[in-house]
Design a protein around this motif. Structure first.
Motif, PDB file in Angstrom:
ATOM      1  N   MET A   1       0.850  -1.165   0.000  1.00 18.82           N
ATOM      2  CA  MET A   1       0.000   0.000   0.000  1.00 18.82           C
ATOM      3  C   MET A   1       0.900   1.234   0.000  1.00 18.82           C
ATOM      4  SD  MET A   1      -2.541   1.277   3.014  1.00 18.82           S
ATOM      5  CE  MET A   1      -3.958   0.344   2.530  1.00 18.82           C
ATOM      6  N   PRO A   2       0.768   2.082  -0.991  1.00 18.81           N
ATOM      7  CA  PRO A   2       1.627   3.265  -1.045  1.00 18.81           C
ATOM      8  C   PRO A   2       1.260   4.278   0.048  1.00 18.81           C
ATOM      9  CG  PRO A   2       0.153   3.156  -2.964  1.00 18.81           C
ATOM     10  CD  PRO A   2      -0.081   1.938  -2.143  1.00 18.81           C
ATOM     11  N   MET A   3       2.295   4.725   0.765  1.00 23.70           N
ATOM     12  CA  MET A   3       2.135   5.735   1.816  1.00 23.70           C
ATOM     13  C   MET A   3       3.345   6.647   1.799  1.00 23.70           C
ATOM     14  SD  MET A   3       0.824   3.900   5.242  1.00 23.70           S
ATOM     15  CE  MET A   3       1.203   2.177   5.038  1.00 23.70           C
ATOM     16  N   GLU A   4       3.221   7.761   2.515  1.00 23.14           N
ATOM     17  CA  GLU A   4       4.380   8.619   2.709  1.00 23.14           C
ATOM     18  C   GLU A   4       5.436   7.832   3.472  1.00 23.14           C
ATOM     19  OE1 GLU A   4       4.849  11.816   1.669  1.00 23.14           O
ATOM     20  OE2 GLU A   4       2.970  11.615   0.574  1.00 23.14           O
ATOM     21  N   GLU A   5       6.686   8.192   3.294  1.00 23.69           N
ATOM     22  CA  GLU A   5       7.777   7.409   3.852  1.00 23.69           C
ATOM     23  C   GLU A   5       7.778   7.352   5.381  1.00 23.69           C
ATOM     24  OE1 GLU A   5      12.416   6.631   3.118  1.00 23.69           O
ATOM     25  OE2 GLU A   5      11.076   7.390   1.604  1.00 23.69           O
ATOM     26  N   GLU A   6       7.454   8.442   6.047  1.00 22.64           N
ATOM     27  CA  GLU A   6       7.537   8.487   7.505  1.00 22.64           C
ATOM     28  C   GLU A   6       6.343   7.837   8.197  1.00 22.64           C
ATOM     29  OE1 GLU A   6       7.104  11.664   5.868  1.00 22.64           O
ATOM     30  OE2 GLU A   6       9.179  11.667   5.239  1.00 22.64           O
ATOM     31  N   ILE A   7       5.263   7.630   7.482  1.00 25.17           N
ATOM     32  CA  ILE A   7       4.019   7.182   8.102  1.00 25.17           C
ATOM     33  C   ILE A   7       4.153   5.785   8.704  1.00 25.17           C
ATOM     34  CG2 ILE A   7       1.608   6.581   7.649  1.00 25.17           C
ATOM     35  CD1 ILE A   7       2.178   9.566   7.756  1.00 25.17           C
ATOM     36  N   MET A   8       4.797   4.864   8.044  1.00 23.58           N
ATOM     37  CA  MET A   8       4.889   3.497   8.556  1.00 23.58           C
ATOM     38  C   MET A   8       5.639   3.463   9.883  1.00 23.58           C
ATOM     39  SD  MET A   8       3.894   0.427   8.281  1.00 23.58           S
ATOM     40  CE  MET A   8       3.287   0.223   6.628  1.00 23.58           C
ATOM     41  N   GLY A   9       6.727   4.196   9.984  1.00 21.28           N
ATOM     42  CA  GLY A   9       7.470   4.253  11.247  1.00 21.28           C
ATOM     43  C   GLY A   9       6.645   4.860  12.370  1.00 21.28           C
ATOM     44  N   MET A  10       5.909   5.906  12.062  1.00 20.66           N
ATOM     45  CA  MET A  10       5.045   6.528  13.065  1.00 20.66           C
ATOM     46  C   MET A  10       3.920   5.580  13.472  1.00 20.66           C
ATOM     47  SD  MET A  10       4.982  10.416  11.542  1.00 20.66           S
ATOM     48  CE  MET A  10       3.385  10.746  12.175  1.00 20.66           C
ATOM     49  N   LEU A  11       3.372   4.853  12.521  1.00 25.36           N
ATOM     50  CA  LEU A  11       2.302   3.906  12.796  1.00 25.36           C
ATOM     51  C   LEU A  11       2.795   2.769  13.685  1.00 25.36           C
ATOM     52  CD1 LEU A  11      -0.662   3.350  12.100  1.00 25.36           C
ATOM     53  CD2 LEU A  11       0.127   2.098  10.104  1.00 25.36           C
ATOM     54  N   VAL A  12       3.940   2.205  13.355  1.00 26.32           N
ATOM     55  CA  VAL A  12       4.518   1.122  14.156  1.00 26.32           C
ATOM     56  C   VAL A  12       4.892   1.638  15.540  1.00 26.32           C
ATOM     57  CG1 VAL A  12       6.512  -0.422  14.362  1.00 26.32           C
ATOM     58  CG2 VAL A  12       5.316  -0.211  12.183  1.00 26.32           C
ATOM     59  N   GLY A  13       5.501   2.795  15.608  1.00 28.86           N
ATOM     60  CA  GLY A  13       5.895   3.366  16.897  1.00 28.86           C
ATOM     61  C   GLY A  13       4.705   3.663  17.789  1.00 28.86           C
ATOM     62  N   GLY A  14       3.696   4.291  17.233  1.00 27.39           N
ATOM     63  CA  GLY A  14       2.492   4.604  18.015  1.00 27.39           C
ATOM     64  C   GLY A  14       1.777   3.359  18.487  1.00 27.39           C
ATOM     65  N   PHE A  15       1.628   2.387  17.599  1.00 26.00           N
ATOM     66  CA  PHE A  15       0.976   1.121  17.958  1.00 26.00           C
ATOM     67  C   PHE A  15       1.752   0.421  19.064  1.00 26.00           C
ATOM     68  CE2 PHE A  15       0.187  -3.427  17.360  1.00 26.00           C
ATOM     69  CZ  PHE A  15      -1.200  -3.451  17.374  1.00 26.00           C
TER      70      PHE A  15
END
Length: 106
Positions: A1-15
């Motif tokens: 799924m295409p996303m902005e580059e920083e979003i996945m790290g923020m998502l994993v970190g927040g979760f």
């Protein structure tokens, strides 16, 4: 799924932060009260975080991969089954908390 580059790290970190805090609080409450309902809630959080891992893995699959659709579907299916099991543990834990203990009167 295409996303902005920083979003996945923020998502994993927040979760990870939220799940980590809830697991630690559940362990604290269990040690404080020794009620077995907390063990079921703890199992819920552990399975829920595992389901979150599979969900996030499904989102990371490269769309140019030869079998990206199949791989994503498999990861989402695994996440769904684990999530359903976690909800069963949550319901058992909530039921355990709602049952009143009866004492024998002599």
């Amino acid at each position: 799924m295409p996303m902005e580059e920083e979003i996945m790290g923020m998502l994993v970190g927040g979760f990870s932060i939220v799940i980590g805090i809830t697991i630690l609080l559940t362990i604290f409450f269990f040690l404080k009260s020794k009620r077995k309902g907390y063990l079921f809630v703890l199992m819920h959080f552990l399975l829920f975080s595992t389901a979150g891992y599979f969900l996030l893995h499904a989102m990371r699959i490269d769309p140019n991969h030869q079998m990206a659709s199949e791989e994503s579907s498999l990861q989402l299916g695994i996440a769904g089954v684990i999530w359903a099991a976690s909800m069963v543990f949550l319901i058992i834990g909530l039921y355990t908390f709602s049952v009143k203990k009866t004492r024998l009167k002599l």
